[in-house]
Write an enzyme that holds these catalytic residues in place. Structure first.
Site, PDB file in Angstrom:
ATOM      1  CG  HIS A  77      -1.908   0.944   1.428  1.00 58.29           C
ATOM      2  ND1 HIS A  77      -1.668   2.254   1.772  1.00 58.29           N
ATOM      3  CD2 HIS A  77      -3.250   0.837   1.285  1.00 58.29           C
ATOM      4  CE1 HIS A  77      -2.822   2.905   1.838  1.00 58.29           C
ATOM      5  NE2 HIS A  77      -3.801   2.073   1.545  1.00 58.29           N
TER       6      HIS A  77
ATOM      7  CG  ASP B 174       0.343  -2.593   6.037  1.00 61.22           C
ATOM      8  OD1 ASP B 174      -0.662  -2.765   6.755  1.00 61.22           O
ATOM      9  OD2 ASP B 174       0.328  -1.900   5.000  1.00 61.22           O
TER      10      ASP B 174
ATOM     11  CD  GLN C 271      -7.324  -4.950   3.741  1.00 61.37           C
ATOM     12  OE1 GLN C 271      -8.453  -5.146   4.175  1.00 61.37           O
ATOM     13  NE2 GLN C 271      -6.902  -3.746   3.374  1.00 61.37           N
TER      14      GLN C 271
ATOM     15  CE  LYS D  39      -8.008  -0.132   5.472  1.00 59.51           C
ATOM     16  NZ  LYS D  39      -6.767  -0.172   4.710  1.00 59.51           N
TER      17      LYS D  39
ATOM     18  CB  CYS E  27      -3.621   3.248  -1.610  1.00 61.73           C
ATOM     19  SG  CYS E  27      -4.886   4.445  -1.219  1.00 61.73           S
TER      20      CYS E  27
HETATM   21  C1  LIG Z   1      -5.825   0.575   4.512  1.00 58.86           C
HETATM   22  C2  LIG Z   1      -4.438   0.111   4.444  1.00 58.86           C
HETATM   23  C3  LIG Z   1      -3.393   0.912   4.880  1.00 58.86           C
HETATM   24  C4  LIG Z   1      -3.601   2.321   5.369  1.00 58.86           C
HETATM   25  O1  LIG Z   1      -4.378   2.312   6.532  1.00 58.86           O
HETATM   26  P1  LIG Z   1      -5.038   3.652   7.077  1.00 58.86           P
HETATM   27  O2  LIG Z   1      -6.038   3.129   8.036  1.00 58.86           O
HETATM   28  O3  LIG Z   1      -5.669   4.342   5.907  1.00 58.86           O
HETATM   29  O4  LIG Z   1      -3.970   4.435   7.705  1.00 58.86           O
HETATM   30  C5  LIG Z   1      -2.121   0.417   4.813  1.00 58.86           C
HETATM   31  N1  LIG Z   1      -1.885  -0.813   4.362  1.00 58.86           N
HETATM   32  C6  LIG Z   1      -2.872  -1.634   3.943  1.00 58.86           C
HETATM   33  C7  LIG Z   1      -2.543  -3.012   3.478  1.00 58.86           C
HETATM   34  C8  LIG Z   1      -4.179  -1.196   3.964  1.00 58.86           C
HETATM   35  O5  LIG Z   1      -5.154  -1.993   3.529  1.00 58.86           O
END
Ligand SMILES: *Cc1c(COP(=O)(O)O)cnc(C)c1O
Length: 423
Positions: A140, A217, A220, A243, A381
């Protein structure tokens, strides 16, 4: 061409999950009763943000109605109780992620802020000219840009581990990038575009053989998988509350104590200090050193309610249901002529990106919207990943445990409608 009705449902898909009553779960989410353009809402944009159960909405409201005060400041009843609730959430998150210590949980706005915090605080101290940072080709933007900014500032290099045609990480490609100049690895646990579940534990193990710390990260991953930061042995892990069925504007960064203690603060201000004079300021201990200013207290309490909700629902109960939804949707969509799924990894979370011959994803999204079906279209993104697959954009249907097989049928019918309309 197969119609939705002909696509075989996996044998006893719902009956196989007697403990998971999706209709009852749906009652907990007020927005799922909404109608959009006169149709029942079919919400397949969970990878952008998830919907909130009533308990989360009420927890935020209760804060403002009964508990509103600042934290860590007052000796009065309200402030003490707000502080207690805020700190209880930290402990809940510690258990949710299986961290060793609640001081390893830092409240942030979300994954973006969490990664910026690490890139800035860890990076400022530890990255030098000529050093290398490894990410993957399926990141992302929020796990690309902060590292690029750091590399630019320091004269360091960003290396990108390749992605296979299946949407899996090219693990050997990653392995080839590691060397004595590597100082950091930052990778997606689950891709928000492809749904790929990366071999996080193997990534960490390999990087650690080179004494390189790893940030995962988890924006997700956390909504779909049971996360155990100690089993993964990662150095940093990030989650976005919104999320995870919690409010927007709240998330968490997990970091191992040894790193957090050695890192300089990210932002300066109130709450992050031990003492301030004009000559010298000494910083607070972790986690407060990284929580300058008044935090999103209401969001934290919503986050707490979301974790309770997920714990009650149980990953063991909803994850297999979600997986069957994914299998069912994948089979149905792959049978459609002129539709191609991008991301066919063996290990996937419930995210399906697809492209349609000669039809732009934006048009797909607009036509589906008229049927009350919410999907995401665009680059998600992740522009470099779009380039990797030679597509400008995709349509993405991302699922949560409150989605149903009937909704998947509606999506498939909707995609057929797009073809009839534009094809
Ligand atoms: C949504 C997302 C982000 C960014 O998260 P925010 O809540 O917008 O800060 C980063 N990495 C992944 C894989 C995402 O799905």
């Amino acid at each position: 061409m197969a119609t939705a009705r002909e696509t075989a449902r996996p044998p006893a898909a719902t009956a196989a999950h007697p403990s998971f009553d999706v209709e009852r779960v749906r009652q907990d989410f007020p927005i799922l009763q909404e109608r959009i353009h006169g149709r029942p809402l079919v919400y397949f944009d969970n990878a952008a943000t998830s919907q909130k159960p009533r308990a989360v909405i009420e927890a935020e409201r209760r804060f403002y109605e009964n508990l509103c005060a600042n934290v860590h400041r007052g000796v009065h009843w309200l402030s003490e109780h707000a502080t207690q609730a805020y700190e209880d959430t930290r402990i809940k998150l510690q258990r949710f992620l299986n961290a060793a210590d609640s001081r390893e949980i830092i409240f942030v706005r979300g994954t973006t802020e969490a990664i910026n915090l690490v890139a800035s605080a860890y990076g400022r101290k530890n990255i030098q000219a000529g050093d290398e940072i490894i990410i993957s080709g399926m990141e992302h933007h929020s796990n690309i840009v902060p590292w690029q900014m750091l590399c630019e500032e320091k004269g360091a290099y960003l290396k990108v581990a390749p992605v296979l045609d299946s949407g899996e990480l090219d693990f050997e490609g990653f392995e080839r990038l590691l060397n004595t100049r590597t100082r950091f690895v930052a990778m997606n646990h689950v891709s928000n575009v492809l749904g790929t579940i990366n071999p996080a534990k193997r990534i960490v193990e390999l990087a650690h053989q080179w004494n390189v710390p790893v940030l995962l990260d988890g924006a997700q991953a956390a909504p779909h998988l049971k996360v155990d930061v100690r089993a993964l042995d990662c150095d940093f892990y990030t989650v976005s509350g919104h999320k995870l069925f919690a409010p927007t504007g709240i998330g968490a960064l997990y970091g191992k104590t040894k790193w957090l203690e050695a890192m300089p603060p990210y932002q300066g201000g109130g709450d992050m200090i031990a003492s301030v004079t004009f000559e010298k300021t000494t910083y607070n201990t972790i986690p407060y050193k990284f929580e300058a200013g008044t935090p999103n207290i209401a969001g934290t309490l919503g986050f707490s309610a979301a974790i309770d909700y997920l714990n009650d629902l149980k990953f063991e109960s909803f994850a297999p249901y979600e997986h069957d939804l994914l299998v069912y949707a994948t089979e149905a969509i792959s049978r459609l002529d002129g539709v191609r799924i991008i991301g066919t990894a063996k290990e996937k979370a419930a995210v399906i990106s697809f492209v349609m011959d000669n039809i732009h994803p934006h048009d797909v999204g607009t036509i589906l919207d008229r049927e009350g079906i919410a999907v995401r279209t665009g680059h998600h993104c992740a522009q470099p990943l779009m380039d990797r697959f030679n597509v400008p954009a995709t349509t993405r249907a991302s699922m949560a445990f409150y989605n149903t097989f009937e909704e998947v049928d509606a999506l498939v019918k909707g995609i057929q409608g797009v073809k009839e309309f534009l094809g």
